[in-house]
Design an enzyme around this catalytic site. Structure first.
Site, PDB file in Angstrom:
ATOM      1  N   LYS A  76      -0.308  45.019  11.818  1.00 36.32           N
ATOM      2  CA  LYS A  76       0.725  44.030  12.129  1.00 36.32           C
ATOM      3  C   LYS A  76       1.968  44.694  12.716  1.00 36.32           C
ATOM      4  O   LYS A  76       2.670  44.089  13.519  1.00 36.32           O
ATOM      5  CB  LYS A  76       1.081  43.197  10.888  1.00 36.32           C
ATOM      6  CG  LYS A  76      -0.008  42.200  10.529  1.00 36.32           C
ATOM      7  CD  LYS A  76       0.463  41.196   9.498  1.00 36.32           C
ATOM      8  CE  LYS A  76      -0.637  40.203   9.150  1.00 36.32           C
ATOM      9  NZ  LYS A  76      -0.270  39.344   8.009  1.00 36.32           N
ATOM     10  N   LYS A 126     -12.266  41.386  13.990  1.00 37.24           N
ATOM     11  CA  LYS A 126     -12.316  40.246  13.064  1.00 37.24           C
ATOM     12  C   LYS A 126     -11.968  38.947  13.787  1.00 37.24           C
ATOM     13  O   LYS A 126     -11.096  38.936  14.651  1.00 37.24           O
ATOM     14  CB  LYS A 126     -11.293  40.508  11.947  1.00 37.24           C
ATOM     15  CG  LYS A 126     -11.365  39.545  10.786  1.00 37.24           C
ATOM     16  CD  LYS A 126     -10.248  39.806   9.785  1.00 37.24           C
ATOM     17  CE  LYS A 126      -8.984  39.073  10.162  1.00 37.24           C
ATOM     18  NZ  LYS A 126      -8.012  38.922   9.067  1.00 37.24           N
ATOM     19  N   LYS A 143      -7.255  33.637  13.576  1.00 33.70           N
ATOM     20  CA  LYS A 143      -6.644  32.434  14.128  1.00 33.70           C
ATOM     21  C   LYS A 143      -5.495  32.777  15.065  1.00 33.70           C
ATOM     22  O   LYS A 143      -5.039  31.936  15.825  1.00 33.70           O
ATOM     23  CB  LYS A 143      -6.204  31.485  13.022  1.00 33.70           C
ATOM     24  CG  LYS A 143      -5.251  32.087  12.005  1.00 33.70           C
ATOM     25  CD  LYS A 143      -4.989  31.095  10.875  1.00 33.70           C
ATOM     26  CE  LYS A 143      -4.137  31.649   9.787  1.00 33.70           C
ATOM     27  NZ  LYS A 143      -4.647  31.918   8.515  1.00 33.70           N
TER      28      LYS A 143
HETATM   29  P1  AMP Z   1      -5.385  34.467   6.124  1.00 28.93           P
HETATM   30  O1  AMP Z   1      -5.700  33.557   7.235  1.00 28.93           O
HETATM   31  O2  AMP Z   1      -5.124  35.872   6.607  1.00 28.93           O
HETATM   32  O3  AMP Z   1      -4.363  33.947   5.166  1.00 28.93           O
HETATM   33  O4  AMP Z   1      -6.738  34.589   5.306  1.00 28.93           O
HETATM   34  C1  AMP Z   1      -7.151  33.657   4.352  1.00 28.93           C
HETATM   35  C2  AMP Z   1      -8.472  34.064   3.742  1.00 28.93           C
HETATM   36  O5  AMP Z   1      -9.514  34.037   4.728  1.00 28.93           O
HETATM   37  C3  AMP Z   1      -8.495  35.479   3.167  1.00 28.93           C
HETATM   38  O6  AMP Z   1      -9.270  35.469   1.982  1.00 28.93           O
HETATM   39  C4  AMP Z   1      -9.166  36.280   4.225  1.00 28.93           C
HETATM   40  O7  AMP Z   1      -9.803  37.428   3.703  1.00 28.93           O
HETATM   41  C5  AMP Z   1     -10.194  35.286   4.773  1.00 28.93           C
HETATM   42  N1  AMP Z   1     -10.545  35.584   6.167  1.00 28.93           N
HETATM   43  C6  AMP Z   1      -9.715  35.602   7.241  1.00 28.93           C
HETATM   44  N2  AMP Z   1     -10.374  35.912   8.376  1.00 28.93           N
HETATM   45  C7  AMP Z   1     -11.678  36.104   8.010  1.00 28.93           C
HETATM   46  C8  AMP Z   1     -12.874  36.457   8.733  1.00 28.93           C
HETATM   47  N3  AMP Z   1     -12.874  36.656  10.047  1.00 28.93           N
HETATM   48  N4  AMP Z   1     -14.025  36.558   8.039  1.00 28.93           N
HETATM   49  C9  AMP Z   1     -14.048  36.343   6.702  1.00 28.93           C
HETATM   50  N5  AMP Z   1     -12.966  36.006   5.967  1.00 28.93           N
HETATM   51  C10 AMP Z   1     -11.792  35.889   6.598  1.00 28.93           C
END
Ligand code: AMP
Ligand code: TRP
Length: 333
Positions: free
Chosen positions: A114, A196, A199
């Protein structure tokens, strides 16, 4: 709350979620909420570590609340709330800051990533992000934390801080375990399967958002990057096909072997459409349900307010214990 173990997880309201978030996180929450006392947060304070437009952030908080409900979080069993509504999170983060070292935080992969992406805004919060996350988890005497694989390092720090505090001040926190489901722990980008799915990707074709309709989903899968030969098998040399198979299996419940057998002899074109269809069949009803919840802000406000009341009671039990242990005088109420 009965005597089941506590499960805690949170998601940042930083945009429309992807199927990566769904498979890595949300889908597991629904499955686990019967066997655990589930506590699910909207990590709005975490989101501020990257510059936000206030009106967009506010809308995203409601979006996420509605999505949690649409994905099957049942507020008669689980607690759903916004992190900023329970001030104990920020308070415990302060205490944990006093036992955490800058070196532990500066070597975190997500901080380094980041910092590169937001070079103009490498703020203290960005570095302290994992300490606030540890506070989220430890406040509830959490035993299980379902997350995607990208959060493993942060979870490890939560465990370290719990153990460190317990050693310094006596038994206070439960030491949490992670729950990372294998097949869907890391869903990769459709445009670059070595990265990965995220979003925040600038390329809209790289991810499937939980707001995409069936046509969009199928179009994006048709464009997904694949590999040169025509075999539909999981292999380290075939990251594109492996990722699509992971997604297919996560949505159908089939094993890799079963899916490979099913697609044997079929071409990439048919395979990609088949993946798109199983994804759309699952996502479509969730999107419609989410929009129904979103049209009733009053209901969402009442859910969050009730959730915060329940979370707060539990959180202050732990925070008071912590304040006492470190030698603060508790306020006489
Ligand atoms: P965040 O959007 O970073 O707040 O992530 C929310 C949850 O989604 C967390 O548990 C992340 O580990 C999971 N997550 C985000 N991106 C992925 C991905 N590409 N594959 C699997 N899990 C994900
Ligand atoms: N940091 C997590 C993410 O980006 C979100 C989060 C905040 C979280 N607090 C948490 C996840 C506590 C699990 C437990 O995905």
């Amino acid at each position: 709350m009965d005597d089941k173990k506590i499960l805690f997880s949170a998601i940042q309201p930083s945009g429309i979620l992807t199927i990566g978030n769904y498979l890595g996180a949300l889908q597991n929450f629904k499955k686990l909420q019967d066997d655990y006392n589930g506590i699910f947060a909207i990590a709005d304070l975490h989101t501020l570590t990257v510059r936000q437009q206030p009106s967009v952030l506010r809308a995203n908080v409601y979006q996420l609340a509605a999505l949690y409900l649409a994905c099957g979080i049942d507020v008669s069993k689980s607690i759903l709330f916004a992190q900023s509504h329970v001030s104990a999170h920020a308070e415990l983060a302060w205490i944990l800051n006093t036992i955490c070292y800058p070196g532990e935080l500066s070597r975190m992969t997500q901080f380094k990533d980041k910092s590169k992406r937001h070079e103009d805004n490498i703020n203290m919060g960005l570095m302290d992000y994992p300490v606030l996350m540890a506070a989220d988890i430890l406040l509830y005497q959490t035993e299980l934390v379902p997350v995607g694989a990208d959060q493993k390092q942060h979870l490890e720090l939560s465990r370290d801080l719990a153990i460190r505090f317990n050693n310094l001040y006596g038994e206070t926190f439960k030491v949490p375990e992670g729950y990372i489901s294998k097949s869907s722990a890391r869903i990769m980008s459709l445009a670059d399967p070595t990265r990965k799915m995220s979003k925040s990707d600038a390329n809209l074709n790289a991810f499937i958002s939980m707001d995409d309709d069936k046509d969009t989903i199928i179009r994006k899968f048709k464009r997904a990057v694949t590999d040169s030969d025509n075999k539909i098998v999981v292999s380290p040399e075939k990251p594109g096909i492996s990722n699509l198979l992971s997604i297919y299996c996560a949505f159908t419940g089939l094993t890799f072997e079963q899916a490979q057998e099913y697609f044997e002899g079929k071409g990439y074109g048919d395979f990609k459409i088949a993946v798109g269809e199983v994804v759309a069949d699952k996502i479509d009803p969730i999107r419609l349900e989410k929009n129904k919840f979103l049209s009733d802000k009053q209901y969402l406000d009442s859910v969050l307010s009730e959730g915060a009341n329940k979370a707060e009671r539990l959180a202050y039990r732990t925070l008071n214990k912590v304040y006492k242990k470190v030698g603060l005088v508790l306020r006489n109420r």
